[in-house]
Motif scaffolding. Structure first.
Motif, PDB file in Angstrom:
ATOM      1  N   SER A 187     -59.026 -28.157  20.003  1.00 52.94           N
ATOM      2  CA  SER A 187     -59.556 -29.611  19.457  1.00 52.94           C
ATOM      3  C   SER A 187     -58.907 -30.773  20.185  1.00 52.94           C
ATOM      4  O   SER A 187     -59.761 -31.837  20.398  1.00 52.94           O
ATOM      5  CB  SER A 187     -59.156 -29.748  17.904  1.00 52.94           C
ATOM      6  N   GLY A 208     -61.866 -33.090  23.258  1.00 51.17           N
ATOM      7  CA  GLY A 208     -61.914 -34.387  23.371  1.00 51.17           C
ATOM      8  C   GLY A 208     -61.473 -35.272  24.601  1.00 51.17           C
ATOM      9  O   GLY A 208     -62.040 -36.335  24.816  1.00 51.17           O
ATOM     10  N   ASP A 265     -62.140 -32.977  12.224  1.00 51.72           N
ATOM     11  CA  ASP A 265     -63.338 -32.584  12.591  1.00 51.72           C
ATOM     12  C   ASP A 265     -64.131 -33.774  13.198  1.00 51.72           C
ATOM     13  O   ASP A 265     -64.719 -34.365  12.285  1.00 51.72           O
ATOM     14  CB  ASP A 265     -64.199 -31.719  11.572  1.00 51.72           C
ATOM     15  N   PRO A 266     -63.866 -34.207  14.555  1.00 50.94           N
ATOM     16  CA  PRO A 266     -64.641 -35.191  14.990  1.00 50.94           C
ATOM     17  C   PRO A 266     -66.085 -35.298  14.979  1.00 50.94           C
ATOM     18  O   PRO A 266     -66.792 -36.333  14.892  1.00 50.94           O
ATOM     19  CB  PRO A 266     -63.951 -35.431  16.363  1.00 50.94           C
ATOM     20  N   GLN A 267     -66.649 -34.003  14.983  1.00 51.77           N
ATOM     21  CA  GLN A 267     -68.145 -33.833  14.784  1.00 51.77           C
ATOM     22  C   GLN A 267     -68.834 -33.970  13.482  1.00 51.77           C
ATOM     23  O   GLN A 267     -69.899 -34.460  13.399  1.00 51.77           O
ATOM     24  CB  GLN A 267     -68.552 -32.467  15.303  1.00 51.77           C
ATOM     25  N   HIS A 268     -67.868 -33.975  12.593  1.00 48.08           N
ATOM     26  CA  HIS A 268     -68.225 -34.260  11.045  1.00 48.08           C
ATOM     27  C   HIS A 268     -67.102 -34.995  10.408  1.00 48.08           C
ATOM     28  O   HIS A 268     -66.683 -34.338   9.555  1.00 48.08           O
ATOM     29  CB  HIS A 268     -68.671 -32.888  10.328  1.00 48.08           C
ATOM     30  N   PRO A 269     -66.914 -36.088  10.896  1.00 51.91           N
ATOM     31  CA  PRO A 269     -65.877 -36.976  10.160  1.00 51.91           C
ATOM     32  C   PRO A 269     -65.918 -37.181   8.648  1.00 51.91           C
ATOM     33  O   PRO A 269     -64.849 -37.605   8.250  1.00 51.91           O
ATOM     34  CB  PRO A 269     -65.704 -37.915  11.053  1.00 51.91           C
ATOM     35  N   TYR A 282     -72.218 -40.830  14.280  1.00 54.23           N
ATOM     36  CA  TYR A 282     -71.326 -40.779  15.394  1.00 54.23           C
ATOM     37  C   TYR A 282     -70.544 -39.846  15.171  1.00 54.23           C
ATOM     38  O   TYR A 282     -70.113 -39.095  14.128  1.00 54.23           O
ATOM     39  CB  TYR A 282     -70.550 -42.332  15.248  1.00 54.23           C
ATOM     40  N   THR A 283     -69.368 -39.746  16.438  1.00 50.72           N
ATOM     41  CA  THR A 283     -68.502 -38.777  16.321  1.00 50.72           C
ATOM     42  C   THR A 283     -67.055 -39.516  16.300  1.00 50.72           C
ATOM     43  O   THR A 283     -67.077 -40.690  16.593  1.00 50.72           O
ATOM     44  CB  THR A 283     -68.501 -37.758  17.476  1.00 50.72           C
ATOM     45  N   GLY A 284     -65.775 -38.735  15.968  1.00 50.35           N
ATOM     46  CA  GLY A 284     -64.604 -39.569  15.999  1.00 50.35           C
ATOM     47  C   GLY A 284     -64.151 -39.609  14.552  1.00 50.35           C
ATOM     48  O   GLY A 284     -64.857 -39.981  13.661  1.00 50.35           O
TER      49      GLY A 284
END
Length: 436
Positions: A116, A120, A371-375, A382-384
């Motif tokens: 993870s 990034g 989980d940056p893909q599903h924050p 968006y991601t993050g």
């Protein structure tokens, strides 16, 4: 004699594939404890690389971000190595501002980096920044104060429990505050904390059409909970407190709880730095039962500007500072509990580290859970986790942070701060073309 040694050093460097002439590397970094330790230990690197001199530029977090962003965007060339984070790397790589790190050496072991954290910092299978330490966020708390109050901290607390406990643990006459939280304005300061908190309340920065969501009930509940908690149980002057200020408060015994970066665990548990080192417990960041905890994901990392003429020397230093050998060096000099955390799988498989660091398991669990893909609870474009991975976020996030910090200082109400955030974010996102 000196010339002979220099020639020998150059010859060795040539054999090893390193730089062959004397070079000075200017390194921009943040004034966090792990980086200050790296600076102190860097004499080990310069002894092994006598033709490389290091020039350190150590800055407060907000200032660092401003300086390195300006420098790389204008190709100013002030720095050879930048300390940047998970937010900048994919955006700057897309702009072709960063050099691919392809010369870290055969022993570097990229595969050992936590997936993870590594993902990034990677574009197209290539690493563009090497993680110096990785983090999520957690609750650090005083076990003695909880016991005295008859409270038991769950491993996975809710915000309702944390808020209730904070108020019960506050003793303002003794200058012990129930909770310390970030209040200093900045997209990576108070908004890192508040964005992650908002995720756990079901809020988001934008909906699927990129429209700001600060007028939502979820954001109102997030901000009013935060402001009420800080008013009742927080320290005075909290609107000026970021990571380092709250660290100092906790280490001096002023905070019953502190929710912040997992990297802080080694500092609050270090008897040489913390008055409460033997009294600290750890728990996961709180939630509200909606499926998202308020834990973020970040890595302070080292990168090289693409325009640098000192790429080989810079990568030699980065390889040293983010290697397994550096972790072993810190363990030898400072003890296993103080090594840079959150970057390598091998560290969490190390029995000596796990024995010395009671926070190791929760740190790894928190990093892996983010989980940056599903924050967020609801779908977003968006991601993050604690940031939005678009170039405009740096400016918007800081402006929103200033409004929320002003509300914490009593200069405006929660409703006014949220309206201000909604207005400025809508204006900037419309100007940038996200909102049609």
């Amino acid at each position: 004699m000196k010339r002979a040694l220099s020639l020998i050093g150059a010859a060795v460097a040539a054999v090893l594939g390193g730089p062959t002439q004397a070079e000075t590397l200017s390194i921009a970094t943040v004034n966090n404890g792990d980086m200050i330790r790296m600076q102190k230990l860097s004499e080990h690197f310069t002894k092994a690389h006598p033709d490389i001199t290091l020039n350190w530029v150590t800055l407060e977090e907000n200032v660092l971000r401003q300086r390195v962003t300006t420098d790389i965007a204008t190709k100013g060339g002030q720095y050879d190595i930048l300390t940047i984070g998970t937010y900048e790397v994919p955006i700057w790589t897309k702009q072709k501002w960063l050099m691919p790190l392809t010369k870290l050496g055969s022993n570097y072991d990229v595969e050992d980096l936590l997936p993870s954290i590594r993902s990034g910092l990677t574009t197209g299978g290539t690493l563009y920044a090497a993680p110096f330490y990785g983090e999520s966020s957690m609750v650090m708390y005083r076990k003695d104060l909880f016991e005295k109050a008859g409270l038991t901290m769950p491993e996975a607390p809710t915000w309702a429990f944390v808020a209730d406990a904070a108020r019960k643990l506050t003793d303002k006459k003794s200058e012990v505050y129930g909770i310390c939280l970030r209040g200093k304005a900045g997209w990576g300061e108070n908004m890192a904390f508040l964005s992650a908190m908002a995720n756990s309340f079901g809020a988001s920065w934008f909906d699927m059409n990129w429209k700001p969501q600060f007028n939502s009930d979820a954001w109102k509940k997030t901000l009013t909970t935060y402001l009420g908690l800080m008013k009742d149980a927080g320290p005075p002057g909290a609107s000026s407190n970021g990571f380092n200020e709250n660290l100092a408060l906790f280490q001096s015994g002023k905070c019953a709880m502190w929710i912040d970066a997992t990297v802080a665990a080694s500092f609050v548990s270090n008897p040489a730095q913390s008055k409460v080192a033997d009294k600290v417990g750890y728990a996961l960041a709180p939630d509200t039962g909606l499926g998202k905890r308020s834990n973020w994901l970040w890595a302070w990392s080292l990168a090289v500007p693409a325009s640098s003429k000192k790429g080989d020397a810079a990568q030699a230093f980065i390889s040293w500072a983010t290697s397994k050998d550096y972790i072993d060096l810190v363990a030898k000099e400072e003890g296993w509990a103080n090594v840079p955390p959150g970057t390598r799988s091998s560290l969490y498989a190390n029995a000596e580290y796990r024995k010395a660091a009671p926070f190791a398991d929760l740190t790894l669990k928190s990093i892996q859970a983010a989980d940056p893909q599903h924050p967020t609870v609801q779908p977003v474009p968006y991601t993050g986790v604690q940031f939005v991975a678009i170039p405009e976020f740096q400016g918007i996030g800081t402006a929103v942070g200033q409004a929320f910090s002003a509300a914490l200082a009593g200069q405006m109400s929660a409703d006014q701060a949220l309206q201000s955030a909604q207005t400025l974010a809508t204006r900037e996102m419309t100007k940038a073309g996200y909102i049609k």
